[in-house]
Write a protein that holds these residues in place. Sequence first.
Motif, PDB file in Angstrom:
ATOM      1  N   SER A  40      14.408  62.109  43.065  1.00 57.73           N
ATOM      2  CA  SER A  40      13.778  62.316  41.790  1.00 57.73           C
ATOM      3  C   SER A  40      12.295  61.712  41.685  1.00 57.73           C
ATOM      4  CB  SER A  40      14.539  62.208  40.748  1.00 57.73           C
ATOM      5  OG  SER A  40      15.785  63.157  40.848  1.00 57.73           O
ATOM      6  N   ILE A  41      12.250  60.294  41.971  1.00 56.34           N
ATOM      7  CA  ILE A  41      11.429  59.589  41.429  1.00 56.34           C
ATOM      8  C   ILE A  41      10.747  58.523  42.500  1.00 56.34           C
ATOM      9  CG2 ILE A  41      11.988  59.592  38.950  1.00 56.34           C
ATOM     10  CD1 ILE A  41      13.296  56.810  39.315  1.00 56.34           C
ATOM     11  N   MET A  42       9.817  57.906  42.226  1.00 56.42           N
ATOM     12  CA  MET A  42       9.162  57.201  43.336  1.00 56.42           C
ATOM     13  C   MET A  42       9.734  55.831  43.472  1.00 56.42           C
ATOM     14  SD  MET A  42       6.748  59.038  44.471  1.00 56.42           S
ATOM     15  CE  MET A  42       5.862  57.749  45.283  1.00 56.42           C
ATOM     16  N   PRO A  43      10.252  54.943  42.576  1.00 56.87           N
ATOM     17  CA  PRO A  43      11.085  53.860  43.199  1.00 56.87           C
ATOM     18  C   PRO A  43      12.284  54.028  43.875  1.00 56.87           C
ATOM     19  CG  PRO A  43      10.823  53.757  40.584  1.00 56.87           C
ATOM     20  CD  PRO A  43      10.297  55.323  41.073  1.00 56.87           C
ATOM     21  N   VAL A  60       9.656  63.449  47.354  1.00 60.52           N
ATOM     22  CA  VAL A  60       9.692  62.945  45.732  1.00 60.52           C
ATOM     23  C   VAL A  60       9.421  64.010  45.085  1.00 60.52           C
ATOM     24  CG1 VAL A  60       9.146  61.174  44.155  1.00 60.52           C
ATOM     25  CG2 VAL A  60       9.349  60.366  46.545  1.00 60.52           C
ATOM     26  N   MET A  61      10.416  64.287  44.128  1.00 61.60           N
ATOM     27  CA  MET A  61      10.096  65.559  43.377  1.00 61.60           C
ATOM     28  C   MET A  61       9.187  65.252  42.169  1.00 61.60           C
ATOM     29  SD  MET A  61      11.868  67.529  45.101  1.00 61.60           S
ATOM     30  CE  MET A  61      11.390  69.204  44.214  1.00 61.60           C
ATOM     31  N   ILE A  86      19.998  65.527  52.162  1.00 63.97           N
ATOM     32  CA  ILE A  86      20.742  64.906  51.367  1.00 63.97           C
ATOM     33  C   ILE A  86      19.759  64.840  50.111  1.00 63.97           C
ATOM     34  CG2 ILE A  86      21.551  62.418  50.800  1.00 63.97           C
ATOM     35  CD1 ILE A  86      21.961  61.668  53.502  1.00 63.97           C
ATOM     36  N   TYR A  87      20.133  64.618  48.653  1.00 61.89           N
ATOM     37  CA  TYR A  87      19.548  64.588  47.582  1.00 61.89           C
ATOM     38  C   TYR A  87      20.103  63.322  47.079  1.00 61.89           C
ATOM     39  CZ  TYR A  87      16.579  65.487  43.648  1.00 61.89           C
ATOM     40  OH  TYR A  87      15.533  65.132  42.876  1.00 61.89           O
ATOM     41  N   PHE A  88      19.012  62.194  46.846  1.00 66.37           N
ATOM     42  CA  PHE A  88      19.754  60.897  46.242  1.00 66.37           C
ATOM     43  C   PHE A  88      19.261  61.107  44.825  1.00 66.37           C
ATOM     44  CE2 PHE A  88      19.210  59.359  50.598  1.00 66.37           C
ATOM     45  CZ  PHE A  88      20.427  58.871  50.783  1.00 66.37           C
ATOM     46  N   GLN A  89      20.289  61.531  44.176  1.00 70.18           N
ATOM     47  CA  GLN A  89      20.136  61.695  42.631  1.00 70.18           C
ATOM     48  C   GLN A  89      20.331  60.287  41.695  1.00 70.18           C
ATOM     49  OE1 GLN A  89      23.346  64.119  41.111  1.00 70.18           O
ATOM     50  NE2 GLN A  89      22.633  64.342  38.977  1.00 70.18           N
TER      51      GLN A  89
END
Length: 282
Positions: A40-43, A60-61, A86-89
Motif C-alpha cells: 500500500s505505502i512507500m515505507p 506501491v499502490m 502477494i499483497y503485503f497489507q
Amino acid sequence: MKKTRIFILTIIAIIICTLLYTTSKMGETSPEEKIIVATSIMPQKEFIEAVGGDKVKVIVMVPPGANPHTYEPQPSQLRELSKARIYFQIGSGIEFEKTWMERLKEQNPNIKIINCSKGIKLMKEDPHIWTSPRNAIIIVENIYKALIEEDPNHKEYYTENKDKYVTRLKKLDEQFNQTLTGKQNKKILVYHPAWTYLCRDYKLEQITIEREGKEPSPQTLAKIIQEAKKDNIRIIIVSPQSNKQSAQAIADEIGAKIVTIDPLAENYIENMEKMLQTLKSI
C-alpha cells in the motif's frame, strides 16, 4: 554414411553447446523471474526490497506525495496488480486499505494477502504502525516468512538479507532508547497524529494539532498554544501532506521551529534517523 556421421556429430555438438549455455545461466535472475508483489505505502517498499533484494519487484499502490486517506488507484496500477502474487497489507486500518482492499482482491482473486501487522498490538486511533522501529522489525519478519513460503529455493538469500536489515533496525531502536531514556521533556507537538506507536514504545507524549482529521477550532488552538508555552515546546513536527497554516500560527505564537518529517517516506531508516535527531533537540 560419412554424411550421416557428420550430421549426427553436428546434432551432438549443438546439444552439448545448448546444455553448456543453459548451465552457465543457472542461478541468474532475469526480470521475468522476479516475484511481483504489491503493497500500500512507500515505507513497505523499503522493507520488502531489503528482504527480497533482486528477487522481487514491488508495486506501491499509494505513490510518493499521495494521501492514503483519499488516494484512488490508477487503471495502470490495477493492471499491474493483476500480475502480483502477494499483497503485503499494512493491516492496521489505513484508509486506503479500508476503502480498496476488497476491490483489489477482486482485481486479482489469486493474490495471497499477508497481514504485516500480525504480532503488533494495535491502537485504533492510529494506523501508522511502522513509525516505531520495534514494529518495523515485526513487519519485516512477516514479510520474510511470506517470501520464504512463496519462494523456498531462495530461503538462504532472504534470511541473509532479513538478518542484515533487522540488525540495522535494532541499532536504530537502541539509539532511540539511549537518546530518550532520562529525557525530562517527553512531549512532542505534531500536526497529524502519526507518531503514536513511536511515543508508546519510547514513553513520549504526542500533542496533536489536527483532531480526527479536522483543523483545530480557535478554542483548541488557544489551548494548544497555552500548553506548548507551559511545556517550553520549541519544535512542531509536520508531514508534507499536512496543511501547515495552523502549525505556522502556533509556531509564530510560541517561537517554535517547524520540522517536516514524512511518515510515508520510502527511505525508512534515513527518515527515522531524522526523527531521532529532531527528538534530541526537544
